[in-house]
Design a protein around this motif. Structure first.
Motif, short mmCIF file in Angstrom:
data_model
loop_
_atom_site.label_atom_id
_atom_site.label_comp_id
_atom_site.label_asym_id
_atom_site.label_seq_id
_atom_site.Cartn_x
_atom_site.Cartn_y
_atom_site.Cartn_z
N LEU A 31 19.17 -22.06 -21.77
CA LEU A 31 20.02 -23.16 -21.29
C LEU A 31 19.68 -23.55 -19.85
CD1 LEU A 31 23.50 -22.23 -22.78
CD2 LEU A 31 22.23 -24.33 -23.23
N SER A 32 19.34 -22.55 -19.02
CA SER A 32 18.96 -22.88 -17.65
C SER A 32 17.72 -23.74 -17.65
CB SER A 32 18.68 -21.62 -16.83
OG SER A 32 19.76 -20.76 -16.94
N HIS A 33 16.77 -23.40 -18.53
CA HIS A 33 15.55 -24.21 -18.60
C HIS A 33 15.86 -25.63 -19.05
CE1 HIS A 33 12.71 -20.50 -18.93
NE2 HIS A 33 13.25 -20.66 -17.75
N VAL A 34 16.73 -25.75 -20.04
CA VAL A 34 17.11 -27.09 -20.51
C VAL A 34 17.78 -27.87 -19.37
CG1 VAL A 34 18.61 -28.36 -22.09
CG2 VAL A 34 17.32 -26.40 -22.92
N GLY A 35 18.62 -27.14 -18.60
CA GLY A 35 19.29 -27.77 -17.47
C GLY A 35 18.28 -28.30 -16.46
N GLN A 36 17.25 -27.49 -16.18
CA GLN A 36 16.22 -27.92 -15.23
C GLN A 36 15.49 -29.15 -15.75
OE1 GLN A 36 15.11 -23.53 -13.57
NE2 GLN A 36 13.42 -24.93 -13.86
N MET A 37 15.18 -29.10 -17.05
CA MET A 37 14.47 -30.21 -17.66
C MET A 37 15.30 -31.49 -17.51
SD MET A 37 13.06 -30.29 -21.52
CE MET A 37 12.23 -28.77 -21.64
N ALA A 38 16.60 -31.34 -17.74
CA ALA A 38 17.50 -32.49 -17.61
C ALA A 38 17.51 -33.01 -16.17
CB ALA A 38 18.92 -32.10 -18.04
N GLU A 39 17.48 -32.07 -15.20
CA GLU A 39 17.49 -32.51 -13.79
C GLU A 39 16.23 -33.29 -13.45
OE1 GLU A 39 19.25 -30.08 -10.55
OE2 GLU A 39 19.02 -28.47 -12.01
N VAL A 40 15.09 -32.83 -14.00
CA VAL A 40 13.83 -33.56 -13.75
C VAL A 40 13.92 -34.96 -14.33
CG1 VAL A 40 11.36 -33.62 -14.23
CG2 VAL A 40 12.46 -31.45 -13.69
N LEU A 41 14.43 -35.05 -15.57
CA LEU A 41 14.56 -36.36 -16.20
C LEU A 41 15.47 -37.28 -15.39
CD1 LEU A 41 14.79 -35.32 -19.96
CD2 LEU A 41 12.92 -36.55 -18.85
N VAL A 42 16.58 -36.72 -14.92
CA VAL A 42 17.49 -37.52 -14.09
C VAL A 42 16.76 -38.05 -12.86
CG1 VAL A 42 19.49 -37.35 -12.54
CG2 VAL A 42 19.63 -36.38 -14.83
N VAL A 81 18.54 -35.55 -5.08
CA VAL A 81 18.10 -36.11 -6.37
C VAL A 81 17.07 -37.20 -6.14
CG1 VAL A 81 18.87 -37.36 -8.42
CG2 VAL A 81 20.31 -35.58 -7.46
N VAL A 82 17.33 -38.06 -5.13
CA VAL A 82 16.39 -39.15 -4.85
C VAL A 82 15.04 -38.60 -4.40
CG1 VAL A 82 15.95 -41.11 -3.32
CG2 VAL A 82 18.20 -40.81 -4.32
N SER A 83 15.09 -37.56 -3.54
CA SER A 83 13.79 -37.07 -3.05
C SER A 83 13.03 -36.33 -4.16
CB SER A 83 13.96 -36.22 -1.79
OG SER A 83 14.33 -34.91 -2.13
N ARG A 84 13.75 -35.73 -5.10
CA ARG A 84 13.07 -35.12 -6.26
C ARG A 84 12.39 -36.21 -7.08
NH1 ARG A 84 18.11 -31.78 -8.48
NH2 ARG A 84 18.09 -30.04 -7.04
N GLY A 85 13.05 -37.36 -7.15
CA GLY A 85 12.49 -38.49 -7.89
C GLY A 85 11.17 -38.93 -7.28
N ASN A 86 11.14 -38.96 -5.93
CA ASN A 86 9.91 -39.36 -5.25
C ASN A 86 8.79 -38.36 -5.50
OD1 ASN A 86 11.40 -41.40 -4.14
ND2 ASN A 86 11.80 -40.30 -2.23
N ALA A 87 9.16 -37.13 -5.85
CA ALA A 87 8.17 -36.07 -5.99
C ALA A 87 7.20 -36.32 -7.15
CB ALA A 87 8.85 -34.73 -6.18
N TRP A 98 8.54 -27.27 -12.89
CA TRP A 98 10.01 -27.19 -12.83
C TRP A 98 10.59 -27.61 -14.18
CZ3 TRP A 98 13.59 -31.24 -10.24
CH2 TRP A 98 14.89 -30.73 -10.12
N ALA A 99 10.04 -28.71 -14.71
CA ALA A 99 10.55 -29.24 -15.98
C ALA A 99 10.38 -28.24 -17.11
CB ALA A 99 9.84 -30.55 -16.32
N ASP A 100 9.23 -27.51 -17.14
CA ASP A 100 9.09 -26.59 -18.27
C ASP A 100 9.55 -25.17 -17.93
OD1 ASP A 100 6.92 -25.45 -16.96
OD2 ASP A 100 5.48 -26.74 -17.99
N GLY A 101 10.28 -25.05 -16.83
CA GLY A 101 10.95 -23.78 -16.56
C GLY A 101 10.07 -22.70 -15.95
N ARG A 102 8.83 -23.06 -15.55
CA ARG A 102 7.98 -22.03 -14.93
C ARG A 102 8.42 -21.76 -13.49
NH1 ARG A 102 2.67 -23.95 -14.52
NH2 ARG A 102 3.31 -25.97 -15.33
N LEU A 103 9.00 -22.76 -12.87
CA LEU A 103 9.53 -22.58 -11.51
C LEU A 103 11.04 -22.83 -11.54
CD1 LEU A 103 7.00 -24.58 -9.30
CD2 LEU A 103 7.17 -22.10 -9.48
N SER A 104 11.76 -22.09 -10.71
CA SER A 104 13.20 -22.32 -10.65
C SER A 104 13.50 -23.49 -9.71
CB SER A 104 13.91 -21.07 -10.15
OG SER A 104 13.70 -20.95 -8.76
#
Ligand code: ZN
Ligand code: ZN
Length: 372
Positions: A31-42, A81-87, A98-104
């Motif tokens: 679930l944490s990985h799914v959460g991270q994936m969702a954050e990347v998508l956001v 969130v905005v600066s992650r978007g720029n990343a 980050w999206a595939d859960g290899r990094l927290s």
């Protein structure tokens, strides 16, 4: 979207008590990985909105303003969130890991900061760096990245100008008046600050259950109060700056619900009001029914200098069993609070360090029958 929701709903409907330990552990990780994936998508979608200037179309001056309003998050969180978007442009490998859960999430924060700090050299090293930090803890990640940053371009990379520009300190008020401190100290400021805090942090007391973080907090409060009380502080409006509270008599007697707040409008609990009133200068301000000031009395010190000296000479240190904090860091506590009609006399005063004074008033609050 609704499929994703129904999978989660299904998971939520299974009672946790019925799962094995292995299942619980794997759910937490998954679930944490799914959460991270969702954050990347956001973050990526926010970036797309920002590129299209879509926020303007729906009435927001910036993507940050849009997030603050729509998601009801803080400005700091929205900026993140905005600066992650720029990343997606500045740190694509990090984003993917980050999206595939290899990094927290915490690890990626350090990598994003690095990408911003050294944009010229980061892209070619990014893949290697991600590989190196992947198995590491957050702490080790931060350390490895800092070393790399310093060696990337030789010592010249540590641009004193940039370092200096990053310095800053903010104290923000949160719900309930708690403060959140955040900032960057220059290496010299950090040295000075750490040694000062160390000097104010006595070794843990026996049975001291405070964490090191809590002890540092208490040291900072002691330090600030000592400075206000005895330090060479600038005089504002004819007197030294102090904590000012606005209160009524019931609050001083421990009855909540009336008026008990700081000048800034933060509501304090009545135990705190009683503790502050135990040993401080009190000035009387009488407010009329429409909060107009009717009368301002002269400021009087609760304990006279002579009483204070006598109590210090008798007690020598905090009188809590086993505590030997020196009088400079102590308050004088009324055994019977003056607001309850107790006398301010040497026999009825005792030294308590701030920590134990707070404890005493919390316990006093529990004992009070009037507590609601
Ligand atoms: Zn007290
Ligand atoms: Zn004490």
């Amino acid at each position: 979207m609704s499929e994703l929701r129904s999978v989660l709903d299904q998971m939520a409907s299974v009672p946790n008590e019925s799962l094995t330990l292995e299942e619980l552990v794997s759910d937490v990780v998954e679930l944490s990985h799914v959460g991270q994936m969702a954050e990347v998508l956001v973050a990526q979608k926010v970036n797309e909105i920002s590129c299209r200037k879509g926020h303007l179309e729906i009435g927001y001056s910036s993507p940050t303003a849009f997030l603050i309003d729509q998601l009801r998050i803080s400005a700091g969180h929205a900026k993140q969130v905005v600066s992650r978007g720029n990343a997606s442009e500045t740190a694509p490998v990090t984003l993917a890991a980050w999206a595939d859960g290899r990094l927290s999430t915490d690890q990626t924060r350090h990598l994003f900061q690095l990408a911003e700090a050294v944009p010229d050299v980061f892209p070619e090293a990014e893949e290697t760096l991600v590989g190196i930090v992947e198995p590491l803890s957050v702490r080790e990640t931060a350390k490895v990245l800092e070393y790399w940053r310093q060696s990337a371009d030789g010592p010249g990379d540590l641009d004193p100008e940039t370092e200096l520009a990053r310095r800053g300190l903010s104290v923000s008020r949160t719900m309930g008046g708690m403060g959140r401190v955040d900032g960057w100290l220059t290496p010299t400021a950090r040295e000075a600050f750490e040694s000062l805090l160390d000097a104010f942090m006595p070794p843990p007391r026996p049975n001291d259950s405070r964490t090191p973080r809590q002890r540092r907090h208490d040291a900072l409060e002691d330090l600030s109060r000592a400075w206000l009380d005895h330090g060479d502080t600038p005089v504002v409006g004819g007197e030294k700056p102090h904590i000012s509270v606005i209160t009524d008599i019931p609050a001083l007697q421990g009855i909540a619900g009336g008026l008990h707040e700081t000048l800034n409008g933060d509501i304090l609990d009545v135990d705190t009001i009683r503790r502050l009133a135990c040993d401080c200068s009190v000035s009387r301000i009488v407010l009329g029914p429409d909060s107009e000031v009717l009368d301002i009395g002269r400021k009087t010190r609760v304990w006279t200098a002579a009483q204070r000296r006598a109590i210090i000479a008798r007690d020598r240190h905090c009188t809590w069993p086993g505590c030997e904090i020196r009088p400079e860091w102590c308050d004088i506590h009324h055994v019977d609070h003056w607001a309850d009609g107790g006398r301010t006399s040497v026999e009825k005063g005792k030294l308590y360090c701030r920590f134990h004074h707070t404890r005493e008033h919390i316990e006093d609050g529990r004992r009070r029958p009037s507590r609601n």
